[in-house]
Design a protein around this motif. Structure first.
Motif: not given
Length: 267
Positions: A19-46
Motif C-alpha cells: 500500500e505504498g509503503n516500502i521496506l528496503y534491504k538496508e532497513d532489514l540489515l540495520a536491525v539484523q543481529p550480527a553473527g547469525l548463520s545463513t539459515d538463522d539469517s534467512l529465518l530472521f529476515a522472513e
C-alpha cells in the motif's frame, strides 16, 4: 525489483511494498543481529518481513476505519510534545547536573528519612558451605565456618576450591534470608526466628553436610542498614535533585518570558 514503480529509491534496494509503503534491504540489515548463520539469517529476515507487512496492513486498516482521526492527531501531538520535552530535560540534566553525590549528602538524607527505609523481608550476613558427606577434614570445617577472622576464612576458601559443592561468603553484604534458607534442607515456620536462635547451623542429608554461620540478622519491619539501602538512597536523592533542577529551569524560563512580555493573560 518493480517495488515503487518509478519512485526514486536513492540507491536503496526495495524488498517488499505494501500500500505504498516500502521496506528496503538496508532497513532489514540495520536491525539484523550480527553473527547469525545463513539459515538463522534467512529465518530472521522472513519473520521480520512478515511482521513488517502485518504492521503496515493493520495500520492502514485502522487508519481507514478510525472513527475520530482529529482526536488521534491530538494524542500524537501531545505525545510528540512530551517526547521533545523529556529529551530536552535529559540533555539539560546530563549537561548541567553531572555532579556526583557525596557520601555525606547520602548519609544525611538517609538519616533524615529513616521512615522510607524499612525492610520488607529479613536479611542476613554470614557464610555458607556445602560439602559431600565423605569430604575430608570436616572437623576443620566445623571450626573454620564459625570463625570470622581472616585466617579461618582463607582456610575455608582454600578448602572449598577442592572439596565444596557450594561456597557463599557474605560477611560483607546483606542478602535475603529466604535465598540463604533455599540452600539448606530445613523446613521451619519462621526462618527469621530460627536464624535468630541458631547463628551456627550444621545440617546433613543423605549426600551432603551444610554449614551456615549467620553473623547479623535484620527482620522485616526493622530499619534498613545504610549499606543495604544505599542504592535506593542514591536514586531517590538524584531524582529529588533532578526535580528541583527542572523546577528552577522552568521558573527561569517563566520569569524571562514575563520580563520579555511574551506572556499575555486575557483575564
Amino acid at each position: 525489483m518493480s517495488c515503487g514503480g518509478g519512485r526514486d529509491h536513492r540507491g536503496q534496494l526495495p524488498l517488499v511494498e505494501v500500500e505504498g509503503n516500502i521496506l528496503y534491504k538496508e532497513d532489514l540489515l540495520a536491525v539484523q543481529p550480527a553473527g547469525l548463520s545463513t539459515d538463522d539469517s534467512l529465518l530472521f529476515a522472513e519473520n521480520y518481513i512478515r511482521n513488517w507487512v502485518e504492521d503496515v496492513l493493520l495500520y492502514e486498516q485502522a487508519r481507514r476505519n478510525i472513527p475520530d482521526s482529529e482526536e488521534v492527531e491530538k494524542l500524537v501531538e501531545n505525545y510528540r510534545k512530551s517526547l521533545i520535552m523529556h529529551t530536552y530535560q535529559q540533555e539539560l540534566i546530563n549537561q548541567r547536573l553531572s555532579r556526583e553525590l557525596t557520601s555525606r549528602e547520602m548519609e544525611e538524607y538517609y538519616e533524615s528519612n529513616k521512615g522510607l527505609f524499612t525492610l520488607d523481608y529479613p536479611i542476613v550476613k554470614g557464610l555458607f558451605i556445602k560439602v559431600p558427606l565423605k569430604a575430608p577434614g570436616l572437623n576443620n570445617v566445623r571450626r573454620w565456618y564459625r570463625d570470622e577472622n581472616l585466617e579461618a576464612v582463607e582456610n575455608l576458601e582454600k578448602y572449598s576450591l577442592q572439596h565444596a559443592v557450594k561456597y557463599e561468603y557474605f560477611y560483607d553484604k546483606w542478602v535475603a534470608l529466604s535465598d540463604v534458607f533455599d540452600l539448606i534442607p530445613v523446613d521451619v515456620g519462621s526462618p527469621e526466628e530460627y536464624a535468630g536462635k541458631n547463628r551456627q547451623i550444621e545440617l546433613k542429608d543423605t549426600a551432603f553436610h551444610y554449614f551456615l554461620h549467620v553473623t547479623d540478622l535484620r527482620v522485616q519491619g526493622e530499619q534498613e542498614p545504610y549499606e543495604f539501602a544505599e542504592y535506593r538512597v542514591r536514586e531517590m536523592l538524584l531524582n529529588l535533585n533532578r526535580v528541583e533542577f527542572m523546577r528552577t529551569v522552568t521558573d527561569e524560563l517563566y520569569q524571562r518570558a514575563l520580563r520579555g512580555n511574551k506572556i499575555k493573560y486575557n483575564y
